[in-house]
Scaffold this motif. Structure first.
Motif, PDB file in Angstrom:
ATOM      1  N   ALA A 178      40.194   6.686 158.912  1.00 55.27           N
ATOM      2  CA  ALA A 178      41.587   7.134 158.846  1.00 55.27           C
ATOM      3  C   ALA A 178      41.648   8.542 158.255  1.00 55.27           C
ATOM      4  CB  ALA A 178      42.417   6.173 158.012  1.00 55.27           C
ATOM      5  N   ARG A 179      42.586   9.334 158.719  1.00 51.04           N
ATOM      6  CA  ARG A 179      42.781  10.697 158.242  1.00 51.04           C
ATOM      7  C   ARG A 179      44.265  10.901 157.989  1.00 51.04           C
ATOM      8  NH1 ARG A 179      39.734  14.203 161.550  1.00 51.04           N
ATOM      9  NH2 ARG A 179      40.249  15.830 160.106  1.00 51.04           N
ATOM     10  N   THR A 180      44.594  11.966 157.292  1.00 56.67           N
ATOM     11  CA  THR A 180      46.003  12.311 157.137  1.00 56.67           C
ATOM     12  C   THR A 180      46.243  13.663 157.789  1.00 56.67           C
ATOM     13  OG1 THR A 180      45.658  13.361 154.985  1.00 56.67           O
ATOM     14  CG2 THR A 180      46.282  11.023 154.982  1.00 56.67           C
ATOM     15  N   VAL A 181      47.482  13.861 158.192  1.00 53.84           N
ATOM     16  CA  VAL A 181      47.903  15.141 158.746  1.00 53.84           C
ATOM     17  C   VAL A 181      49.200  15.521 158.050  1.00 53.84           C
ATOM     18  CG1 VAL A 181      49.126  14.122 160.717  1.00 53.84           C
ATOM     19  CG2 VAL A 181      48.303  16.449 160.874  1.00 53.84           C
ATOM     20  N   ARG A 182      49.312  16.789 157.672  1.00 53.33           N
ATOM     21  CA  ARG A 182      50.521  17.305 157.015  1.00 53.33           C
ATOM     22  C   ARG A 182      51.213  18.253 157.980  1.00 53.33           C
ATOM     23  NH1 ARG A 182      50.623  16.755 151.320  1.00 53.33           N
ATOM     24  NH2 ARG A 182      52.186  18.387 151.305  1.00 53.33           N
TER      25      ARG A 182
END
Length: 119
Positions: A106-110
């Motif tokens: 899983a990754r995050t994006v802003r």
């Protein structure tokens, strides 16, 4: 989503041999976690990170409310590959992103948008 994005998703699904997880999020400028006033009615709005699960994509629509959205930017967490399949103005007061995470974690994006107060 546009035709090109759907083609990319179908190719990735064929390569993986399974369907990718798909999710849509709708945000408004009222949910921005940081607002930087730039003067003359312009402002930069930053949003909380959105989690993109492994081997999936997330579509995010940002509504400008009383602002016209001028540009949109994004950044993935970590150093692994991540792609923005869509990043465009859907209307004067709406911006649309589609983030694809082809990795196994899983990754995050802003997201951030530049906007100008409507006349």
């Amino acid at each position: 989503m546009n035709k090109r994005v759907n083609q990319v998703i179908r190719k990735a699904e064929a390569k993986l041999g399974r369907k990718l997880t798909k999710r849509t999020i709708i945000m408004s400028l009222k949910k921005a976690v940081k607002v930087t006033r730039l003067g003359n009615g312009f402002a930069r709005f930053e949003f909380a990170p959105v989690t993109v699960p492994a081997n999936s994509f997330v579509s995010t629509a940002i509504n400008g409310n009383s602002y016209n959205l001028i540009s949109g930017s994004w950044i993935f967490s970590g150093n692994q590959q991540g792609y923005m399949l869509d990043n465009f103005s859907a209307a004067e007061d709406s911006w649309f992103f589609t983030a694809w995470n082809p990795t196994s974690s899983a990754r995050t994006v802003r997201y951030a948008v530049i906007a100008k107060l409507k006349p």
